[in-house]
Design a protein around this motif. Structure first.
Motif, PDB file in Angstrom:
ATOM      1  N   LEU B  11       0.838  -1.199   0.000  1.00  0.00           N
ATOM      2  CA  LEU B  11       0.000   0.000   0.000  1.00  0.00           C
ATOM      3  C   LEU B  11       0.867   1.240   0.000  1.00  0.00           C
ATOM      4  O   LEU B  11       0.644   2.181  -0.737  1.00  0.00           O
ATOM      5  CB  LEU B  11      -0.879   0.025   1.258  1.00  0.00           C
ATOM      6  CG  LEU B  11      -2.234  -0.657   1.224  1.00  0.00           C
ATOM      7  CD1 LEU B  11      -2.862  -0.563   2.596  1.00  0.00           C
ATOM      8  CD2 LEU B  11      -3.134  -0.007   0.195  1.00  0.00           C
ATOM      9  N   VAL B  12       1.850   1.200   0.873  1.00  0.00           N
ATOM     10  CA  VAL B  12       2.742   2.339   1.015  1.00  0.00           C
ATOM     11  C   VAL B  12       4.183   1.860   1.026  1.00  0.00           C
ATOM     12  O   VAL B  12       4.495   0.850   1.656  1.00  0.00           O
ATOM     13  CB  VAL B  12       2.508   3.079   2.369  1.00  0.00           C
ATOM     14  CG1 VAL B  12       3.383   4.314   2.455  1.00  0.00           C
ATOM     15  CG2 VAL B  12       1.060   3.441   2.557  1.00  0.00           C
ATOM     16  N   GLU B  13       5.030   2.570   0.328  1.00  0.00           N
ATOM     17  CA  GLU B  13       6.465   2.377   0.497  1.00  0.00           C
ATOM     18  C   GLU B  13       7.092   3.723   0.793  1.00  0.00           C
ATOM     19  O   GLU B  13       6.895   4.685   0.056  1.00  0.00           O
ATOM     20  CB  GLU B  13       7.085   1.836  -0.797  1.00  0.00           C
ATOM     21  CG  GLU B  13       6.766   0.401  -1.103  1.00  0.00           C
ATOM     22  CD  GLU B  13       7.202   0.071  -2.517  1.00  0.00           C
ATOM     23  OE1 GLU B  13       8.325  -0.429  -2.684  1.00  0.00           O
ATOM     24  OE2 GLU B  13       6.410   0.346  -3.440  1.00  0.00           O
ATOM     25  N   LEU B  14       7.803   3.775   1.890  1.00  0.00           N
ATOM     26  CA  LEU B  14       8.591   4.969   2.190  1.00  0.00           C
ATOM     27  C   LEU B  14      10.029   4.605   1.863  1.00  0.00           C
ATOM     28  O   LEU B  14      10.537   3.611   2.358  1.00  0.00           O
ATOM     29  CB  LEU B  14       8.458   5.333   3.668  1.00  0.00           C
ATOM     30  CG  LEU B  14       7.042   5.686   4.143  1.00  0.00           C
ATOM     31  CD1 LEU B  14       6.973   5.687   5.656  1.00  0.00           C
ATOM     32  CD2 LEU B  14       6.641   7.042   3.598  1.00  0.00           C
ATOM     33  N   ASP B  33       7.541  -0.117   4.737  1.00  0.00           N
ATOM     34  CA  ASP B  33       6.408  -0.391   3.867  1.00  0.00           C
ATOM     35  C   ASP B  33       5.244  -0.951   4.673  1.00  0.00           C
ATOM     36  O   ASP B  33       5.379  -1.324   5.829  1.00  0.00           O
ATOM     37  CB  ASP B  33       6.793  -1.330   2.712  1.00  0.00           C
ATOM     38  CG  ASP B  33       7.469  -2.585   3.212  1.00  0.00           C
ATOM     39  OD1 ASP B  33       7.489  -2.809   4.441  1.00  0.00           O
ATOM     40  OD2 ASP B  33       7.977  -3.355   2.381  1.00  0.00           O
ATOM     41  N   LEU B  34       4.104  -0.963   3.997  1.00  0.00           N
ATOM     42  CA  LEU B  34       2.856  -1.385   4.647  1.00  0.00           C
ATOM     43  C   LEU B  34       2.002  -2.077   3.600  1.00  0.00           C
ATOM     44  O   LEU B  34       1.817  -1.557   2.506  1.00  0.00           O
ATOM     45  CB  LEU B  34       2.129  -0.149   5.200  1.00  0.00           C
ATOM     46  CG  LEU B  34       0.786  -0.360   5.885  1.00  0.00           C
ATOM     47  CD1 LEU B  34       0.978  -1.105   7.204  1.00  0.00           C
ATOM     48  CD2 LEU B  34       0.108   0.973   6.153  1.00  0.00           C
ATOM     49  N   TYR B  35       1.514  -3.301   3.969  1.00  0.00           N
ATOM     50  CA  TYR B  35       0.711  -4.074   3.018  1.00  0.00           C
ATOM     51  C   TYR B  35      -0.757  -4.037   3.395  1.00  0.00           C
ATOM     52  O   TYR B  35      -1.095  -3.757   4.546  1.00  0.00           O
ATOM     53  CB  TYR B  35       1.215  -5.521   2.970  1.00  0.00           C
ATOM     54  CG  TYR B  35       2.520  -5.649   2.248  1.00  0.00           C
ATOM     55  CD1 TYR B  35       2.546  -6.035   0.904  1.00  0.00           C
ATOM     56  CD2 TYR B  35       3.726  -5.375   2.889  1.00  0.00           C
ATOM     57  CE1 TYR B  35       3.754  -6.126   0.229  1.00  0.00           C
ATOM     58  CE2 TYR B  35       4.932  -5.468   2.224  1.00  0.00           C
ATOM     59  CZ  TYR B  35       4.939  -5.846   0.888  1.00  0.00           C
ATOM     60  OH  TYR B  35       6.121  -5.941   0.212  1.00  0.00           O
ATOM     61  N   PRO B  36      -1.646  -4.307   2.443  1.00  0.00           N
ATOM     62  CA  PRO B  36      -3.080  -4.293   2.763  1.00  0.00           C
ATOM     63  C   PRO B  36      -3.397  -5.283   3.878  1.00  0.00           C
ATOM     64  O   PRO B  36      -2.868  -6.392   3.910  1.00  0.00           O
ATOM     65  CB  PRO B  36      -3.745  -4.746   1.457  1.00  0.00           C
ATOM     66  CG  PRO B  36      -2.751  -4.440   0.394  1.00  0.00           C
ATOM     67  CD  PRO B  36      -1.401  -4.587   1.016  1.00  0.00           C
ATOM     68  N   GLY B  37      -4.229  -4.879   4.796  1.00  0.00           N
ATOM     69  CA  GLY B  37      -4.659  -5.752   5.882  1.00  0.00           C
ATOM     70  C   GLY B  37      -3.598  -6.008   6.920  1.00  0.00           C
ATOM     71  O   GLY B  37      -3.666  -6.979   7.666  1.00  0.00           O
ATOM     72  N   GLU B  38      -2.601  -5.127   6.961  1.00  0.00           N
ATOM     73  CA  GLU B  38      -1.485  -5.345   7.866  1.00  0.00           C
ATOM     74  C   GLU B  38      -1.426  -4.223   8.901  1.00  0.00           C
ATOM     75  O   GLU B  38      -1.710  -3.077   8.588  1.00  0.00           O
ATOM     76  CB  GLU B  38      -0.188  -5.359   7.053  1.00  0.00           C
ATOM     77  CG  GLU B  38       1.007  -5.808   7.831  1.00  0.00           C
ATOM     78  CD  GLU B  38       2.291  -5.655   7.030  1.00  0.00           C
ATOM     79  OE1 GLU B  38       3.211  -6.447   7.278  1.00  0.00           O
ATOM     80  OE2 GLU B  38       2.383  -4.737   6.187  1.00  0.00           O
ATOM     81  N   ILE B 200      -7.495  -2.787   5.116  1.00  0.00           N
ATOM     82  CA  ILE B 200      -6.896  -1.473   5.336  1.00  0.00           C
ATOM     83  C   ILE B 200      -5.547  -1.658   6.031  1.00  0.00           C
ATOM     84  O   ILE B 200      -5.410  -2.508   6.916  1.00  0.00           O
ATOM     85  CB  ILE B 200      -7.855  -0.600   6.193  1.00  0.00           C
ATOM     86  CG1 ILE B 200      -9.079  -0.245   5.357  1.00  0.00           C
ATOM     87  CG2 ILE B 200      -7.163   0.646   6.716  1.00  0.00           C
ATOM     88  CD1 ILE B 200     -10.259   0.205   6.167  1.00  0.00           C
ATOM     89  N   GLY B 201      -4.560  -0.905   5.592  1.00  0.00           N
ATOM     90  CA  GLY B 201      -3.243  -0.977   6.217  1.00  0.00           C
ATOM     91  C   GLY B 201      -3.143   0.048   7.332  1.00  0.00           C
ATOM     92  O   GLY B 201      -3.633   1.167   7.180  1.00  0.00           O
ATOM     93  N   ILE B 202      -2.549  -0.343   8.457  1.00  0.00           N
ATOM     94  CA  ILE B 202      -2.509   0.551   9.603  1.00  0.00           C
ATOM     95  C   ILE B 202      -1.091   0.702  10.138  1.00  0.00           C
ATOM     96  O   ILE B 202      -0.402  -0.291  10.391  1.00  0.00           O
ATOM     97  CB  ILE B 202      -3.436   0.038  10.739  1.00  0.00           C
ATOM     98  CG1 ILE B 202      -4.887  -0.047  10.244  1.00  0.00           C
ATOM     99  CG2 ILE B 202      -3.333   0.933  11.969  1.00  0.00           C
ATOM    100  CD1 ILE B 202      -5.842  -0.664  11.236  1.00  0.00           C
TER     101      ILE B 202
END
Lengths: 340, 263
Positions: B11-14, B33-38, B200-202
């Motif tokens: 979902l997101v990569e910094l 980074d952050l993946y969906p549902g994580e 949703i990624g949190i």
């Protein structure tokens, strides 16, 4: 379920109202008491003519007060309105003197006021100067420009058309007397009073029903929160100052039109009356609180106080002292209410 | 979901994010980074740079250097508005509420519902706010009071509602339970699981070890502006995390917790 929800909702509304209504009610009562006291002091106070005089005098402070309220709700202050009033009025006067028709000249006067406000807004948001200092600067700048343009001399003989806005009235009934002189049966509703009502309604609509109004409250309530919520805080503030400037320009035109003379020295310390009107009406200099109807009440309290004291023969110096105490008292009472 | 599924787009990569304040590097070359549902726990001392990193992602702050990719595409996040357009919502530790406004006004602040004439549609905002607030806290009734008169828990509920009402894809929660009592904390935990199930990624910024081990799939620990460790939660123990937070590194002769158990 549905019923209980609506009852809870109406209860919540009532509570909300009563909290806000308290200030309005106390301000309204103050106004009534003032009127009664002055009416006993001088029979002429309650006459139609004097009522219209108060209305006229209050319309200028009222217009300034509406703009001031917008700015105060954002958590700022506008000390420049008295000077901007003078600058707009003199610019309009000069344009009329140079042969421009009255209406476009007046529009330009309002735009000059708006431009001054826009400048204030930019200095405050982009140069990050506090509103007090930024508008203090504009107070000197606008006054200086007005004096420089005119050489500090009033511009008179501006023609009848220039005086209509300040001196005309709607529904004025004049009949030819038996002696051949006109006799005023009903003096009519003065244009400045009508203008004040229109601007007040527009201001109330802006604050209550428009997104800009909501953002003005949010900015004054918690600027950082508003910014994080996606509110364009800078743009909101600039608009508030520009509106305050434009209304100062409008007030200047009304005032100069009433005098049928452009006076670069007019409006000294008017900003303080406008601030007093807003504060007496319940606006908080900390931001986030205030409304137009309160400011209107505040403007009329100050207008009636001035007029009544004048008619009672109280000197202008004593009037200053009394109004000073009234402002302090009004804010003190409001604080007592909020502490509960 | 012990380790992030490979092959899936995050979902997101910094990437290599830096933030300088004068000579101070508040965030120094951090990638995450952050993946969906994580749920990824973001830990560290006060001043370790975690809030700063989160503020960069939420658009409240511009990075001095580095790249942000959302759903695999380069994203330019210059304002909170940009972040929200990308589906990034933030619950700030300070709650970021306008105290003089009521709950619906705060919920819709910056995204007000309007009638076709452009007027504020207060009636619809009140209805919508009532719906979403009731799903979070059925006892929430005083919707027309200014939020300054509400309890800490109610204010928190408004802040949460504001983040989830709109089409949230990526949620940043900065100490969401710090102001809450036990039952409300449980409500937030339930909510996090529910959002997670919706894909949703949190990013969960927290000091509470219990919450972190309860809710997170992965952790990243920041120390002096650097990311000193990203681990699946099964790999580390509370002592390992504390060591990362305090020392900036894992204990000597560290073995992943899950493999240790296996031995």
């Amino acid at each position: 379920m549905d019923l209980s929800l609506t009852s809870i909702r109406s209860k919540g509304k009532q509570l909300n109202m009563s909290a806000e209504m308290f200030h309005k009610l106390s301000a309204f009562l103050t106004l009534m008491i003032l009127i009664i006291v002055f009416a006993f002091g001088n029979a002429a106070f309650l006459s139609v003519n004097n009522g219209l005089t108060v209305l006229l005098q209050t319309s200028v402070i009222g217009l300034l007060g509406i703009g001031m309220t917008l700015v105060i709700i954002t958590g700022g202050i506008d000390l420049s309105v008295g000077s901007v009033l003078a600058l707009s009025g003199t610019v309009t006067g000069m344009l009329v003197k140079s042969g421009m028709p009255v209406v476009p000249a007046m529009l330009i006067g309002v735009l000059v006021g708006a431009a001054c406000g826009l400048f204030n807004g930019f200095v405050i948001t982009k140069m990050k100067i506090t509103p007090f200092v930024a508008t203090l600067g504009m107070m000197l700048i606008a006054r200086g420009v007005a004096l420089q343009l005119t050489g500090a001399a009033p511009i008179s003989r501006l023609g009848e058309a220039f005086g209509v806005l300040g001196n005309g009235a709607l529904f004025r009934v004049v009949e030819q007397g038996a002696n051949g002189f006109p006799r005023v049966v009903f003096p009519g509703i003065p244009y400045p009073a009508i203008l004040l009502v229109i601007v007040a309604l527009a201001g109330g609509y802006l604050l209550r029903r428009r997104r800009l109004g909501r953002h003005i409250y949010a900015t004054g309530s918690n600027e950082e929160a508003a910014r994080l919520a996606g509110v364009e805080v800078d743009r909101t503030k600039i608009t508030a100052y520009a509106l305050s400037g434009a209304l100062a320009g409008l007030a200047g035109i009304v005032l100069m039109s009433r005098l049928v003379t452009a006076q670069p020295n007019e409006g000294v310390m008017y900003e303080l009356d406008a601030i007093a009107a807003a504060v007496v009406g319940g606006a908080s200099l900390m931001g986030g609180v205030g409304n137009i109807s309160g400011t209107m009440l505040g403007a009329f309290i100050i207008g009636v106080l001035r007029n009544g004291l004048n008619m009672a023969g109280v000197s202008a110096f004593i009037q200053q002292i009394i109004i000073g105490f009234v402002v302090i008292l009004a804010v003190y009472i409001d604080q007592l209410r909020n502490r509960k | 979901m012990s380790s992030p599924p490979s092959g899936q787009t995050p979902l997101v990569e910094l990437v290599d994010i830096e933030k300088h304040f004068g000579g101070v590097r508040a965030v120094n070359g951090v990638s995450a980074d952050l993946y969906p549902g994580e749920v990824v726990g973001v830990l560290g001392h006060n001043g370790a740079g975690k809030s700063c990193l989160m503020r960069i992602l939420s658009g409240a702050m511009m990075p001095s250097h580095g790249q942000i990719r959302v759903r695999g595409e380069d994203a330019h996040i210059a304002s909170p508005h940009d972040a929200r357009d990308l589906g990034i919502e933030t619950i700030y530790q300070t709650l970021a509420l306008a105290d003089h406004l009521d709950a619906p006004s705060n919920l819709f602040l910056g995204r007000e519902l309007r009638t076709k004439f452009g007027n504020l549609d207060d009636k619809r905002m009140l209805e919508e706010a009532r719906k979403v607030l009731h799903t979070l806290n059925p006892n929430f009734t005083n919707l027309t009071d200014p939020v300054s008169s509400l309890s800490g828990g109610q204010r928190q509920v408004i802040a949460i509602a504001r983040a989830i009402y709109f089409d949230v894809k990526i949620l940043i929660m900065d100490e969401p339970t710090a102001a809450l009592g036990p039952s409300e904390t449980a409500m937030v935990a339930d909510l996090i699981r529910k959002l997670k199930a919706q894909g949703i990624g949190i990013f969960l910024v927290s000091h509470d070890m219990h919450d972190v081990f309860e809710l997170c799939d992965r952790i990243m620990v920041m120390n002096k502006g650097r990311n000193v460790g990203s681990h699946p939660i099964e790999e580390v123990s509370k002592d390992d995390v504390l060591s990362l937070i305090i020392k900036g590194g894992l204990p000597d002769n560290w073995v992943p917790r899950n493999r240790e158990v296996a031995q």
